[in-house]
Design a protein around this motif. Structure first.
Motif, mmCIF file in Angstrom:
data_model
loop_
_atom_site.group_PDB
_atom_site.id
_atom_site.type_symbol
_atom_site.label_atom_id
_atom_site.label_comp_id
_atom_site.label_asym_id
_atom_site.label_seq_id
_atom_site.Cartn_x
_atom_site.Cartn_y
_atom_site.Cartn_z
ATOM 1 N N ARG A 166 20.549 84.381 86.257
ATOM 2 C CA ARG A 166 21.189 85.351 85.354
ATOM 3 C C ARG A 166 22.624 85.667 85.752
ATOM 4 O O ARG A 166 23.310 86.345 85.007
ATOM 5 N N GLY A 167 23.025 85.205 86.955
ATOM 6 C CA GLY A 167 24.374 85.529 87.430
ATOM 7 C C GLY A 167 25.439 85.012 86.471
ATOM 8 O O GLY A 167 25.154 84.186 85.596
ATOM 9 N N GLU A 168 26.678 85.482 86.664
ATOM 10 C CA GLU A 168 27.734 85.141 85.712
ATOM 11 C C GLU A 168 27.965 83.635 85.602
ATOM 12 O O GLU A 168 28.124 83.093 84.519
ATOM 13 N N ASP A 169 27.956 82.929 86.769
ATOM 14 C CA ASP A 169 28.225 81.487 86.708
ATOM 15 C C ASP A 169 26.936 80.678 86.540
ATOM 16 O O ASP A 169 26.976 79.454 86.475
ATOM 17 N N ARG A 170 25.805 81.378 86.425
ATOM 18 C CA ARG A 170 24.510 80.720 86.177
ATOM 19 C C ARG A 170 24.166 79.673 87.233
ATOM 20 O O ARG A 170 23.474 78.691 86.966
#
Ligand SMILES: C[S@@+](CC[C@H](N)C(=O)[O-])C[C@H]1O[C@@H](n2cnc3c(N)ncnc32)[C@H](O)[C@@H]1O
Length: 262
Positions: A166-170
């Protein structure tokens, strides 16, 4: 608040005989598939609740015969019957109406299951909830196919990684390669070529055993054994579908223990 206060507060959220009390939401782990792998505590709450709000990974054989109200919020990759926000609102509404509510989630609700998000939302809205651990597919899925996640001499640690980051950079949260480590990948079917490449780039050997267990604990359980280098192609030929737990590491070649799937 002291530990004793917390223990006392939690004891008010469940009747002395283990049954549900009004106005409380129970976040119950359904286990990995086979209906008899739920805990006794979870089972007692299911038997005594007014309404069960369930996901599709919670085996229908567990709740189909219950006489209470049953609400399918059916979260499966790509198709959500209700959004997470709608589920949160539903839980608050039901509990505020004085219902005894079981929120039934596959495996353990707190292993990549958004259990703690639901608990936090309920707390913010003044609703009491109690967590009931479940048997997670991350360890039981492999075992139901004969694969222990640790085995003396082969693996003395394991980690569970989401292939749906789910992090910004996936990017994936894989650790550096260690021969004694088993990596269990959940939600890994869709992004398989991407996480295969990611592990290879981290130095995981091409011939490292990989196993996939689909629908663990269900009559339709299937297992595929392959290697890291071949796993994306083998999965395609096999017709791999979700839900699948992937095991990466030396234990994935084992067929060490007999498993029983009703
Ligand atoms: C959102 S995660 C929830 C995991 C769950 N909280 C647990 O502890 O098992 C869903 C993923 O768990 C895995 N999974 C859950 N049940 C499974 C089953 N019966 N067989 C194989 N994989 C399963 C799959 O990787 C699936 O995509």
């Amino acid at each position: 608040m002291t530990m004793n206060d917390l223990r006392h507060r939690a004891s008010l959220l469940i009747a002395p005989d283990g049954s549900a009390v009004p106005g409380v939401v129970y976040l119950v782990g359904a286990g990995p598939g086979a209906p008899d792998l739920i805990t006794l505590r979870g089972w007692r709450l299911l038997q005594s609740c007014d309404v069960v709000v369930y996901d599709s990974l919670a085996d229908a054989r567990l709740h189909a015969e219950l006489t209470c109200e049953r609400i399918n919020v059916g979260k499966r990759s790509g198709s959500h019957t209700l959004s997470q926000e709608e589920i949160n609102a539903l839980l608050v509404r039901l509990s505020k109406a004085g219902k005894r509510v079981v929120r039934l989630k596959g495996g353990d609700p707190f292993v990549l299951g958004r259990g703690s998000e639901e608990a936090a939302w309920l707390a913010e809205h003044g609703v009491s909830c109690l967590a009931i651990p479940g048997v997670s597919s991350s360890v039981a899925g492999p075992l139901l196919a004969g694969i222990p996640v640790t085995h003396r001499g082969l693996a003395d640690a394991f980690c569970v990684v989401s292939a749906h980051p789910r992090g910004e950079d996936r990017s994936f949260t894989f650790p550096a390669y260690q021969p004694q480590l088993t990596v269990v990948v959940l939600m890994g079917v869709h992004a398989l070529p991407r996480w295969q490449a990611s592990l290879s780039a981290l130095g995981y050997p091409a011939n490292l055993p990989v196993a996939f267990v689909t629908w663990a604990g269900r009559p339709q359980q299937r297992t595929l054994r392959t290697t890291l280098a071949n796993c994306a192609q083998a999965a395609e030929e096999f017709g791999l579908t979700a839900p699948t737990v992937a095991v990466v590491g030396r234990v994935a070649a084992l067929n060490a223990v007999p498993a029983y799937n009703p």
